[in-house]
Structure formats: structure tokens, C-alpha cells
Design a protein around this motif. Structure first.
Motif, PDB file in Angstrom:
ATOM      1  N   GLU A   1       0.828  -1.212   0.000  1.00 55.68           N
ATOM      2  CA  GLU A   1       0.000   0.000   0.000  1.00 55.68           C
ATOM      3  C   GLU A   1       0.866   1.268   0.000  1.00 55.68           C
ATOM      4  O   GLU A   1       0.542   2.242  -0.665  1.00 55.68           O
ATOM      5  CB  GLU A   1      -0.954  -0.015   1.199  1.00 55.68           C
ATOM      6  N   ALA A   2       1.970   1.240   0.743  1.00 53.52           N
ATOM      7  CA  ALA A   2       2.864   2.405   0.764  1.00 53.52           C
ATOM      8  C   ALA A   2       3.415   2.652  -0.640  1.00 53.52           C
ATOM      9  O   ALA A   2       3.488   3.788  -1.112  1.00 53.52           O
ATOM     10  CB  ALA A   2       4.001   2.192   1.758  1.00 53.52           C
ATOM     11  N   LYS A   3       3.752   1.564  -1.326  1.00 54.92           N
ATOM     12  CA  LYS A   3       4.294   1.672  -2.673  1.00 54.92           C
ATOM     13  C   LYS A   3       3.230   2.249  -3.609  1.00 54.92           C
ATOM     14  O   LYS A   3       3.508   3.133  -4.415  1.00 54.92           O
ATOM     15  CB  LYS A   3       4.728   0.273  -3.142  1.00 54.92           C
ATOM     16  N   ARG A   4       2.006   1.753  -3.468  1.00 56.44           N
ATOM     17  CA  ARG A   4       0.910   2.218  -4.324  1.00 56.44           C
ATOM     18  C   ARG A   4       0.652   3.714  -4.115  1.00 56.44           C
ATOM     19  O   ARG A   4       0.314   4.439  -5.036  1.00 56.44           O
ATOM     20  CB  ARG A   4      -0.358   1.420  -4.009  1.00 56.44           C
TER      21      ARG A   4
ATOM     22  N   ILE B   1      -5.959   0.806   1.061  1.00 55.87           N
ATOM     23  CA  ILE B   1      -6.018   2.092   1.762  1.00 55.87           C
ATOM     24  C   ILE B   1      -6.381   3.123   0.703  1.00 55.87           C
ATOM     25  O   ILE B   1      -5.687   3.234  -0.312  1.00 55.87           O
ATOM     26  CB  ILE B   1      -4.641   2.428   2.386  1.00 55.87           C
ATOM     27  N   ASN B   2      -7.463   3.867   0.899  1.00 55.67           N
ATOM     28  CA  ASN B   2      -7.807   4.875  -0.110  1.00 55.67           C
ATOM     29  C   ASN B   2      -7.123   6.214   0.201  1.00 55.67           C
ATOM     30  O   ASN B   2      -6.503   6.373   1.269  1.00 55.67           O
ATOM     31  CB  ASN B   2      -9.337   4.972  -0.300  1.00 55.67           C
TER      32      ASN B   2
ATOM     33  N   ALA C   1      -5.066   7.457   3.596  1.00 59.01           N
ATOM     34  CA  ALA C   1      -3.626   7.733   3.446  1.00 59.01           C
ATOM     35  C   ALA C   1      -3.293   9.126   3.978  1.00 59.01           C
ATOM     36  O   ALA C   1      -2.290   9.306   4.688  1.00 59.01           O
ATOM     37  CB  ALA C   1      -3.217   7.596   1.981  1.00 59.01           C
ATOM     38  N   SER C   2      -4.159  10.111   3.683  1.00 53.45           N
ATOM     39  CA  SER C   2      -3.842  11.471   4.174  1.00 53.45           C
ATOM     40  C   SER C   2      -4.044  11.567   5.675  1.00 53.45           C
ATOM     41  O   SER C   2      -3.294  12.269   6.359  1.00 53.45           O
ATOM     42  CB  SER C   2      -4.689  12.516   3.432  1.00 53.45           C
TER      43      SER C   2
END
Ligand SMILES: [Zn+2]
Length: 259
Positions: free
Chosen positions: A76-79, A247-248, A252-253
Motif C-alpha cells: 500500500e505504501a508503494k501504491r 487504503i484509499n 492515506a492522508s
């Protein structure tokens, strides 16, 4: 010389404790969301129904059980193009022989605040090691045998103190869904909010992994702060593993993931 009575001292002591707790909390919130190094997460298992079956399930747990949580956070971090290779590192901690105080049924503000303080006192008493908590999340996983169609009490994640309490089924087939719940509560501790609608389903658009998908339904993924995959505006189903969870951008924010 007059000696201060205990009744007078006690509120002062309590205030001192609250200020100390507050100071630590502020540091924890800053450090846990800085993402410069993996956030350590320790899962402490609890045999919450004192059964031999749950005891045996807990014996099967190892740090490997939670490896898919680490991998999922990496993906998810990569995405989201966050410049960190490994956001979290989950490991199995020692067993805890006490059950956390249950969430109050009546969710009045005062009761909830008192419960939060009670929980933090319980955590302080029951953390089985003395490692620093400035940059680590403690997840207390209460395992139960449970019965089909009878949901367990809600799990919670608190940003104050970086504490998660997860109620989970002691069943190997349930382990992938338990990992979804653990990931969800970890995200609460670093600032993510729930994204349910008033019926407990995914709220549109914030509770959708991909609210811009065409056609909109069926969605392919669940958003982690709901955990359910929408099939229509009124229906959804629980994701079975982190493979179908994302994670949308809003979540993420909230956790300070910026590219
Ligand atoms: Zn939640």
C-alpha cells in the motif's frame, strides 16, 4: 507543621499523572506518524475464554502469522508512493493473562473518557515487557472460540497511547480476517477514522477503495477502515483477507502518508 491531607494531595497527583501521560501521548503521536522507520507493532495474545482450544490456537501463533500485515503495508505504501519500504513491523509478544476492560455499552462522553483512562491503566499494568512505547503500537489480541453468527465485541484502536484491543476468533481459518482487524486497529492508532455509513456498510465515497471505478459496482476491493466490499449502494460483504483490501487516498492522508 501542618501536613497536607491525602484528600488534598490526591487530585494534585492525579493531575500530575494526567500531564505526564499527556506529554508522552503528544510525543507518541508525532513519532508514530513520521514514517522514517518501520513502526513497531507488538501483538500480545490473550486466552480470553480460558479454553483449551483457544490455548492451543495461541500456541500456533508466531511472528510469521502477522507477516502478511507487514507485506500489505509495504504494497500500500508503494501504491501511494510513500518513500518508505517497510511502514510497519509486526511481531508476536508474550502472552497476557488478563482481559482488557470492556468498552462501555452506553457510549456517553464521560463513560468513554473514564474507560479510556481505565484501559490505559490496564495496559500499563499488563504490558509484559519494559520496552519503550514512544514509537510502538501495542495490540492486545483477545482470542475467543466464539459461535457462528454471533459477532464478537468491537475491536478498538486508540491514538492516545498507541493501543489496540482486538477481539478475534481462535480459529486458523479466521486468521486472515483477524489480520484485517489488526491492520484496521493499527491504522486507528496512527490517526485513521472509520468510514462506515449509518447501517455499518461502506460510506460512499469515503468508505470505498475505488469510488471512481466504472462501473461502480461491484467493487473489487474493500477500504481498510470499513473492511467490506460494496456490491451495490445497499449491500457489501466482509473481505476475507488483506489481499482484497486497500487504503484509499483519504485514509492515506489521515495517517500522514504523502508522496
Ligand atoms: Zn474502526
Amino acid at each position: 507543621m501542618k501536613i497536607l491531607s491525602f484528600n488534598f494531595l490526591r487530585p494534585l497527583l492525579l493531575l500530575g499523572v494526567l500531564f505526564a501521560v499527556g506529554g508522552i501521548t503528544a510525543h507518541q503521536i508525532v513519532y508514530s506518524r513520521s514514517w522514517y522507520a518501520p513502526l513497531e507493532v507488538v501483538v500480545y495474545p490473550i486466552n480470553a475464554d480460558s479454553s483449551i482450544e483457544t490455548h492451543n490456537y495461541i500456541n500456533t501463533l508466531s511472528t510469521d502469522t502477522f507477516a502478511e500485515i507487514d507485506d500489505w503495508f509495504k504494497t500500500e505504501a508503494k501504491r501511494h508512493k510513500v518513500p518508505i519500504y517497510q511502514p510497519v513491523k509486526v511481531r508476536l509478544g508474550d502472552r497476557v493473562d488478563s482481559v482488557p476492560p470492556p468498552l462501555p455499552v452506553d457510549k456517553g462522553v464521560l463513560r468513554t473518557v473514564m474507560w479510556g483512562l481505565h484501559l490505559r491503566y490496564w495496559v500499563w499494568r499488563n504490558t509484559p515487557d519494559n520496552d519503550s512505547n514512544l514509537r510502538r503500537v501495542r495490540v492486545f489480541a483477545a482470542y475467543y472460540q466464539g459461535e457462528d453468527d454471533t459477532p464478537l465485541a468491537h475491536s478498538v484502536g486508540l491514538q492516545q497511547g498507541l493501543i489496540g484491543v482486538v477481539n478475534a476468533f481462535a480459529d486458523t481459518r479466521q486468521t486472515p480476517q483477524n489480520n484485517i482487524i489488526i491492520a484496521h486497529e493499527i491504522l486507528h492508532t496512527v490517526g485513521a477514522s472509520d468510514k462506515y455509513n449509518s447501517f455499518g456498510g461502506p460510506e460512499f465515497p469515503y468508505g470505498y477503495a475505488n469510488p471512481n471505478r466504472e462501473p461502480l459496482y461491484p467493487q473489487r476491493y474493500a477500504e481498510i477502515m470499513v473492511g467490506r466490499i460494496p456490491t451495490s449502494p445497499y449491500s457489501s460483504y466482509m473481505a476475507t483477507s488483506l489481499k482484497s483490501v486497500r487504503i484509499n487516498p483519504l485514509t492515506a492522508s489521515e495517517i500522514a502518508w504523502y508522496d
